[in-house]
Scaffold this motif. Structure first.
Motif, PDB file in Angstrom:
ATOM      1  N   MET A   1      47.999  36.256  42.278  1.00 44.88           N
ATOM      2  CA  MET A   1      47.116  37.357  42.660  1.00 44.88           C
ATOM      3  C   MET A   1      46.993  38.322  41.493  1.00 44.88           C
ATOM      4  N   ASN A   2      45.775  38.677  41.140  1.00 44.69           N
ATOM      5  CA  ASN A   2      45.561  39.580  40.011  1.00 44.69           C
ATOM      6  C   ASN A   2      45.915  41.000  40.412  1.00 44.69           C
ATOM      7  N   GLY A   3      46.924  41.570  39.730  1.00 37.97           N
ATOM      8  CA  GLY A   3      47.436  42.877  40.118  1.00 37.97           C
ATOM      9  C   GLY A   3      46.453  44.010  39.927  1.00 37.97           C
ATOM     10  N   LEU A   4      45.412  43.837  39.084  1.00 40.37           N
ATOM     11  CA  LEU A   4      44.476  44.927  38.873  1.00 40.37           C
ATOM     12  C   LEU A   4      43.259  44.825  39.784  1.00 40.37           C
ATOM     13  N   ASN A   5      42.899  43.608  40.179  1.00 40.34           N
ATOM     14  CA  ASN A   5      41.655  43.421  40.899  1.00 40.34           C
ATOM     15  C   ASN A   5      41.855  43.157  42.391  1.00 40.34           C
ATOM     16  N   ALA A   6      43.111  42.991  42.831  1.00 36.66           N
ATOM     17  CA  ALA A   6      43.332  42.616  44.215  1.00 36.66           C
ATOM     18  C   ALA A   6      42.968  43.735  45.181  1.00 36.66           C
ATOM     19  N   ALA A   7      43.047  44.966  44.752  1.00 39.44           N
ATOM     20  CA  ALA A   7      42.667  46.092  45.596  1.00 39.44           C
ATOM     21  C   ALA A   7      41.573  46.875  44.899  1.00 39.44           C
ATOM     22  N   ALA A   8      40.718  47.495  45.677  1.00 42.44           N
ATOM     23  CA  ALA A   8      39.656  48.291  45.073  1.00 42.44           C
ATOM     24  C   ALA A   8      40.260  49.402  44.227  1.00 42.44           C
ATOM     25  N   ALA A   9      39.749  49.552  43.011  1.00 43.69           N
ATOM     26  CA  ALA A   9      40.293  50.569  42.112  1.00 43.69           C
ATOM     27  C   ALA A   9      40.032  51.951  42.674  1.00 43.69           C
ATOM     28  N   ARG A  10      41.031  52.786  42.626  1.00 47.98           N
ATOM     29  CA  ARG A  10      40.901  54.161  43.091  1.00 47.98           C
ATOM     30  C   ARG A  10      40.962  55.130  41.934  1.00 47.98           C
ATOM     31  N   TYR A  11      41.646  54.767  40.887  1.00 45.22           N
ATOM     32  CA  TYR A  11      41.885  55.690  39.780  1.00 45.22           C
ATOM     33  C   TYR A  11      41.290  55.207  38.459  1.00 45.22           C
ATOM     34  N   THR A 474      57.982  46.905  33.003  1.00 42.50           N
ATOM     35  CA  THR A 474      58.877  46.780  34.145  1.00 42.50           C
ATOM     36  C   THR A 474      58.440  47.801  35.178  1.00 42.50           C
ATOM     37  N   ILE A 475      58.297  47.356  36.416  1.00 39.18           N
ATOM     38  CA  ILE A 475      57.920  48.263  37.495  1.00 39.18           C
ATOM     39  C   ILE A 475      59.006  48.195  38.562  1.00 39.18           C
ATOM     40  N   ARG A 476      59.489  49.361  38.939  1.00 39.84           N
ATOM     41  CA  ARG A 476      60.486  49.435  39.999  1.00 39.84           C
ATOM     42  C   ARG A 476      59.975  50.353  41.104  1.00 39.84           C
ATOM     43  N   ILE A 477      59.879  49.792  42.296  1.00 42.04           N
ATOM     44  CA  ILE A 477      59.552  50.592  43.473  1.00 42.04           C
ATOM     45  C   ILE A 477      60.873  51.012  44.099  1.00 42.04           C
ATOM     46  N   GLU A 478      61.082  52.304  44.136  1.00 40.63           N
ATOM     47  CA  GLU A 478      62.343  52.831  44.654  1.00 40.63           C
ATOM     48  C   GLU A 478      62.410  52.670  46.176  1.00 40.63           C
ATOM     49  N   THR A 498      49.167  58.680  30.954  1.00 44.20           N
ATOM     50  CA  THR A 498      48.183  58.830  32.029  1.00 44.20           C
ATOM     51  C   THR A 498      47.579  57.494  32.417  1.00 44.20           C
ATOM     52  N   THR A 499      47.141  56.719  31.442  1.00 42.35           N
ATOM     53  CA  THR A 499      46.464  55.469  31.770  1.00 42.35           C
ATOM     54  C   THR A 499      47.409  54.469  32.425  1.00 42.35           C
ATOM     55  N   VAL A 500      48.682  54.468  32.026  1.00 44.24           N
ATOM     56  CA  VAL A 500      49.653  53.580  32.651  1.00 44.24           C
ATOM     57  C   VAL A 500      49.851  53.942  34.120  1.00 44.24           C
ATOM     58  N   VAL A 501      49.903  55.227  34.403  1.00 47.32           N
ATOM     59  CA  VAL A 501      50.069  55.664  35.790  1.00 47.32           C
ATOM     60  C   VAL A 501      48.831  55.298  36.606  1.00 47.32           C
ATOM     61  N   GLN A 502      47.643  55.492  36.051  1.00 46.80           N
ATOM     62  CA  GLN A 502      46.419  55.113  36.753  1.00 46.80           C
ATOM     63  C   GLN A 502      46.414  53.631  37.106  1.00 46.80           C
ATOM     64  N   LEU A 503      46.696  52.803  36.116  1.00 50.07           N
ATOM     65  CA  LEU A 503      46.641  51.357  36.323  1.00 50.07           C
ATOM     66  C   LEU A 503      47.681  50.897  37.328  1.00 50.07           C
ATOM     67  N   ALA A 543      50.043  44.035  30.600  1.00 42.74           N
ATOM     68  CA  ALA A 543      51.454  43.984  30.996  1.00 42.74           C
ATOM     69  C   ALA A 543      51.633  44.470  32.427  1.00 42.74           C
ATOM     70  N   ILE A 544      50.916  45.511  32.815  1.00 40.78           N
ATOM     71  CA  ILE A 544      51.008  46.015  34.184  1.00 40.78           C
ATOM     72  C   ILE A 544      50.428  45.002  35.169  1.00 40.78           C
ATOM     73  N   ALA A 545      49.328  44.371  34.798  1.00 42.25           N
ATOM     74  CA  ALA A 545      48.744  43.360  35.672  1.00 42.25           C
ATOM     75  C   ALA A 545      49.714  42.204  35.916  1.00 42.25           C
ATOM     76  N   GLU A 546      50.345  41.722  34.851  1.00 44.06           N
ATOM     77  CA  GLU A 546      51.306  40.630  34.984  1.00 44.06           C
ATOM     78  C   GLU A 546      52.465  41.024  35.892  1.00 44.06           C
ATOM     79  N   THR A 547      52.969  42.222  35.705  1.00 44.67           N
ATOM     80  CA  THR A 547      54.152  42.663  36.446  1.00 44.67           C
ATOM     81  C   THR A 547      53.811  43.023  37.881  1.00 44.67           C
TER      82      THR A 547
END
Length: 775
Positions: A1-11, A474-478, A498-503, A543-547
């Motif tokens: 599943m593509n991490g960037l395109n699976a949900a409608a972009a909000r940011y 690396t992404i960690r959901i607390e 900023t852009t990393v947080v948006q993505l 990198a964010i999409a892959e993770t």
């Protein structure tokens, strides 16, 4: 599943306010000079006052007798400790140029570091540096790089003719130019400039002997490069070196890789009784941190009678100073390879030569190959005047169109996903080009001199080489459902936080306020190349999409299991996992996270505990191309030589924009630097190699008073890769100098002026209006 395109972009694609701004605008940023460690010592360099000289003797006895002085290091103390000193950015096997930490037998430029004083505080260190007595035997300097190949003096043994390196394509048949109806040929010169970051260079190095570990706080664009370079320099395992980069006040290429002073601090850190800090002052920065842009070329373009380009060739020579950083020859080759630009050029050839001189070493600067656009675009305007054509018409005839892509230029550069003609037409429309020409004609009748100039270029971004080849996240959901995303960093004004947080917020379907990013600490962040080569946006997006795709799959599986729904029916939005079409059937992400950490027995089969993942992105293409057209208008006072910019327009295609504010900020910063290079800035030397622009009284920078409002047009052509994002960090500095120079040339065209040399100072402009070459 593509991490960037699976949900409608909000940011992504929106003008989200920068997350960095609250701390930076309230003075809460942490720069290297803010770092204070217990027992910290301070370093100051003794620098050569001569451009070239033999070091006869160094007497540090008086300096060492001063209370609070701990050491005076000379070349013999530090240089022998060097194990390896090559940059990951370039690679081990490149034929690099000399780079000793401290000058030993000879000094090679004014500002060359000869000794390093270490004292209890900076004031003592600076005062004591004047007590280190160095006896020099002056040698004839090679201050003018254009004469260096014929000089009988050698700056470095093993480099005949003071040539650091040469590269060339196959030559063209002479008949290509001999038989062309029109050949426009010029020798074009560009002056030396400095990057002038608002924060100068700096380093704090703290050695822990019991642990055998070195911690470095650095003003850098690439913390992982600093770590790898330091581990090789000192012969330490990588895991024994930690680099921390908090806030960096600009870099523009100057802070991509460690330079000689950084090496000295790293080498000395194990020899002094406390953490060691070095902060450069502005005079040192202008004298010793590096120069760029100093180059010239014999450039020529052949045309048919109707203005169709038949061939282009450039023989390029660049000044690399005494100690260039990094290896400069590869970048100079890019000047030749990109010289055809975004135009339909059937045949081309190039050569490039890098030449040493007794001046400060060449360092990378935003769009380090940008001279190709300066040379090409000045020639195109000159050709239009020769042909009796409007420069816009000449370009329109030769620019590549979107429907001609992919297209490989005659030097082997494979262009795709660019819009040269389209951005050009957009910029002309934004100006209302024909209306300006009518205004210009009326102004000339009134004795006023208006001009318009353009530059259209193509820019390589996201170069997949060495250090830049991959990027990790690396992404960690607390357990609370809050999200931390770790990337290598290198945030030096490029808004990567900023852009990393948006993505990440889009990729996981969470509120942006629930996402934080951790960057710049090599102990906790995944390996990455940092901010260089217009790579940060597209590489971190990948990198964010892959993770995120790994975490999305895990979250969806848990939610589907709990909601007794098919995974394909689960959507992530608003920090919840919901059944599509049944909004009341949903689970908060916090509940899913808590279960994944604390109730692993409730997870569906095959789903691991925890919500943490790491991923690494490798670009689908070795180069991602961006392009733009810059257009400016000006009014020239031929009596005083003043150039007043009236309008400045940029039509940019950097693909879909993660954040338009960030894109436009990057363009604006580059444009201002490019305007400075066209009209004001000059890192000048006298004939004896003495720098004569080491303060802001002499090195002129444009201010808000000289810069018009910048107008932006955007065309979005997706690139290969997640989100279709491209780089945008360097283009402004590429397009501005030729656009400004062509506008001035257009204003002065009634005088027959031909611009072949930058900067366009008032005295130069007056001379051009009087019919001389402006030297």
């Amino acid at each position: 599943m593509n991490g960037l395109n699976a949900a409608a972009a909000r940011y992504a694609g929106t003008r989200v306010a920068r997350v960095e701004d609250p701390r930076l605008l309230t003075g809460q940023g942490t720069y290297v000079d803010d770092v204070v460690r217990p027992g910290m010592l301070h370093a100051c360099f003794v620098r050569s006052p001569l451009a070239r000289a033999r070091i006869v003797s160094v007497d540090a006895a008086e300096a060492l007798a001063v209370e609070g002085v701990h050491a005076v290091f000379l070349a013999g103390d530090l240089n022998p400790d060097v194990r390896e000193q090559w940059y990951t950015l370039i690679g081990r096997d490149v034929p690099d140029t000399p780079r000793p930490p401290l000058a030993g037998g000879e000094v090679e430029f004014v500002g060359d570091p000869v000794a390093m004083v270490v004292a209890d505080d900076r004031y003592v260190a600076e005062d004591v540096a004047e007590l280190v007595l160095v006896e020099y035997e002056p040698l004839p300097p090679v201050a003018d790089y254009t004469a260096a190949r014929e000089s009988g003096e050698l700056i470095h043994d093993g480099y005949p003719g003071n040539v650091a390196g040469e590269m060339a394509s196959a030559p063209l048949d002479a008949a290509v130019f001999d038989e062309a109806p029109l050949v426009v040929r010029r020798t074009i010169h560009q002056q030396a400039c400095s990057q002038v970051p608002i924060e100068t260079r700096g380093l704090v190095a703290e050695w822990s002997a019991p642990a055998g570990e070195l911690t470095i706080w650095a003003a850098t664009q690439s913390p992982h490069e600093v770590r790898l370079f330091c581990s090789r320099l000192l012969g330490l395992p990588e895991h024994r070196v930690r680099v921390v980069m908090r806030d960096t006040g600009g870099g523009f290429g100057q802070k991509v890789v460690p330079q000689r002073e950084d090496m000295c601090v790293m080498l000395a850190a194990r020899k002094v009784p406390g953490p060691l800090k070095w902060i450069e002052d502005r005079r040192e920065n202008l004298m010793s941190a590096g120069m760029s842009r100093h180059e010239h070329a014999d450039a020529r373009i052949a045309f048919d009678t109707d203005g169709t380009i038949l061939a282009a060739a450039i023989d390029h020579v660049q000044d690399v100073g005494a100690y260039p950083v990094p290896w400069p020859v590869g970048t100079s080759a890019a000047v030749g390879m990109f010289f055809p630009g975004p135009y339909r050029v059937p045949k081309a050839a190039w050569s490039t030569t890098s030449v040493f001189s007794n001046t400060v070493g060449r360092t990378a600067y935003r769009g380090p190959w940008q001279f190709e656009s300066v040379a090409r675009e000045l020639l195109l305007d000159a050709a239009a005047r020769r042909l009796g054509m409007d420069p816009a018409a000449l370009r329109r005839k030769n620019l590549l169109r979107r429907d001609e892509l992919p297209y490989t230029n005659p030097n082997g550069m494979p262009y795709s996903d660019i819009t040269p003609l389209e951005t050009f037409e957009q910029a002309l429309k934004m100006l209302d080009y024909e209306a300006f020409r009518r205004e210009q004609e009326q102004a000339r009748a009134e004795g006023r001199h208006l001009g318009v100039g353009t530059c259209t270029y193509v820019e390589p971004t996201t170069a997949a080489m060495a250090l830049h080849a991959t990027e990790g996240a690396t992404i960690r959901i607390e357990p609370s459902g809050k999200v931390n995303v770790y990337v290598s960093g290198g945030s030096s004004g490029n808004s990567i936080e900023t852009t990393v947080v948006q993505l990440t917020a889009d990729a996981l379907g969470v509120d942006i306020a629930d996402v934080s990013t951790i960057q710049g600490d090599t102990a906790v962040t995944p390996f990455g190349g940092g901010a260089a080569g217009s790579r940060s946006g597209s590489m971190t997006a990948g990198a964010i999409a892959e993770t995120a795709s790994v975490l999305r799959e895990r979250i969806v599986a848990i939610a589907a299991h709990r909601l007794e729904a098919a995974p394909d029916d689960i959507e992530l939005a608003g920090g919840h996992a919901r059944v599509r079409g049944v909004p009341e059937a949903g689970i908060p992400l916090a509940e899913i996270a808590a279960a994944s950490y604390f109730q692993p027995e409730t997870l569906p089969p095959g789903v691991p505990a925890g919500l943490e993942a790491s991923g690494r992105y490798r670009p689908e293409s070795p180069l991602i191309w961006a392009n733009a057209t810059h257009l400016c208008t000006c009014e020239v006072d031929v009596t005083t030589g003043r150039v007043r910019l009236l309008r400045y327009i940029v039509s940019e295609d950097c693909g879909p924009m993660i954040n338009p504010n960030v894109v436009e900020g990057q363009i604006a910063g580059g444009v201002v630097q490019g305007i400075g290079g066209a009209l004001y800035e000059h890192l000048a030397y006298d004939p004896e190699g003495n720098p004569i622009a080491t303060t802001f009284m002499d090195y002129l920078l444009p201010t808000a008073a000289e810069i018009p409002d910048i107008e932006y047009g955007h065309i979005e052509t997706p690139a290969p890769g997640p989100g279709g994002y491209k780089g945008v960090g360097e283009g402004g500095a590429i397009g501005a100098p030729p656009a400004v120079a062509n506008a001035v040339a257009d204003a002065l065209s009634p005088f027959g002026a031909e611009i072949t040399r930058l900067p366009l100072t008032p005295e130069t402009v007056v001379a051009l209006a009087r019919g001389t070459d402006g030297r």
